[in-house]
Design an enzyme around this catalytic site. Structure first.
Site, short mmCIF file in Angstrom:
data_model
loop_
_atom_site.label_atom_id
_atom_site.label_comp_id
_atom_site.label_asym_id
_atom_site.label_seq_id
_atom_site.Cartn_x
_atom_site.Cartn_y
_atom_site.Cartn_z
N HIS A 72 1.48 25.73 67.99
CA HIS A 72 1.95 26.71 67.00
C HIS A 72 3.23 27.42 67.44
O HIS A 72 3.88 28.07 66.62
CB HIS A 72 0.87 27.77 66.75
CG HIS A 72 -0.36 27.24 66.11
ND1 HIS A 72 -0.35 26.47 64.96
CD2 HIS A 72 -1.68 27.35 66.45
CE1 HIS A 72 -1.59 26.13 64.63
NE2 HIS A 72 -2.40 26.64 65.53
N ASP A 91 -6.32 18.60 65.34
CA ASP A 91 -6.79 19.96 65.51
C ASP A 91 -7.18 20.45 64.12
O ASP A 91 -6.67 19.95 63.12
CB ASP A 91 -5.67 20.83 66.09
CG ASP A 91 -6.12 22.24 66.46
OD1 ASP A 91 -6.38 22.45 67.65
OD2 ASP A 91 -6.21 23.10 65.58
N HIS A 139 -6.22 23.07 62.86
CA HIS A 139 -5.00 23.66 62.33
C HIS A 139 -3.81 22.72 62.50
O HIS A 139 -3.74 21.95 63.46
CB HIS A 139 -4.67 24.98 63.04
CG HIS A 139 -5.69 26.05 62.85
ND1 HIS A 139 -6.40 26.59 63.89
CD2 HIS A 139 -6.13 26.66 61.73
CE1 HIS A 139 -7.23 27.51 63.42
NE2 HIS A 139 -7.09 27.57 62.11
#
Length: 203
Positions: free
Chosen positions: A92, A129, A131
């Site tokens: 991220h 994942d 996300h």
């Protein structure tokens, strides 16, 4: 250890990534800011879900350094494959922003290291994942030498990070070198396997 896998592995020596290595994909000002915030005792960076303490910069740099050492070991032929159990996570983290528990984008740093130091013209990142790895996608989405592939839960069913739709396929020279494979909530091994065989491997 319980599965007996450690007995089949060789531990690789590694050290913390240098500021120069971290700035392969991160803005120098961001790297300096994160170090300063950790040194000064700040409790979070970017957003309140990304907590830090006085050791966070050092630990994140060690994580990145471990991944770089692993890449070098493969490229030198010392090992055929590596597994890096590193925290904090990385996918991220944007070039200039911490996000979602991520401080440095280790896999992006490693991919750029492979391109620059080892002269690889084709690197694939396969990210799985719940996300989407927004940071990794954004770092490489306009390039064709790094193919970013992500399998994740459908963005519409998640608030975070709000990216990773199937129509996000790259931009400019990188058009077609981003592949997002959103999966329905509750998908398991069968769905993951089908996505890998039918979409990821052909791509």
């Amino acid at each position: 250890q319980q599965a007996g896998l450690l007995d089949q592995m060789d531990a690789l020596p590694f050290s913390a990534a240098t500021a120069e290595q971290l700035t392969l994909v991160h803005d120098p000002a961001y790297v300096d800011l994160l170090r300063m915030m950790c040194d000064e005792g700040f409790t979070y960076v970017g957003s309140s879900d990304t907590g830090i303490n006085t050791h966070s910069y050092e630990v994140a740099a060690l994580a990145a350094g471990g991944v770089l050492a692993a890449c070098d070991a493969v490229m030198a032929g010392r090992v055929r494959r590596v597994f890096c159990a590193v925290r904090p996570p990385g996918h991220h983290a944007e070039t200039d922003q911490a996000l979602g528990f991520c401080l440095f984008n280790h896999v992006a740093i490693a991919a750029e290291h492979l391109v620059r130091r080892h002269d690889l013209s084709r690197v694939a990142i396969v990210d799985f994942d719940v996300h989407h790895g927004n940071g990794t996608q954004h770092i490489f989405e306009s390039r064709r030498d790094v193919f970013y592939i992500s399998l994740h839960e459908c963005p519409g069913s998640l608030e975070f990070p709000g990216t990773g739709y199937a129509d996000e396929t790259g931009s400019g020279d990188g058009q077609g070198y981003t592949l997002n494979v959103p999966l329905d909530r509750g998908s398991g091994d069968a769905e993951d396997g089908a996505a890998l065989e039918q979409q990821v491997l052909p791509a």
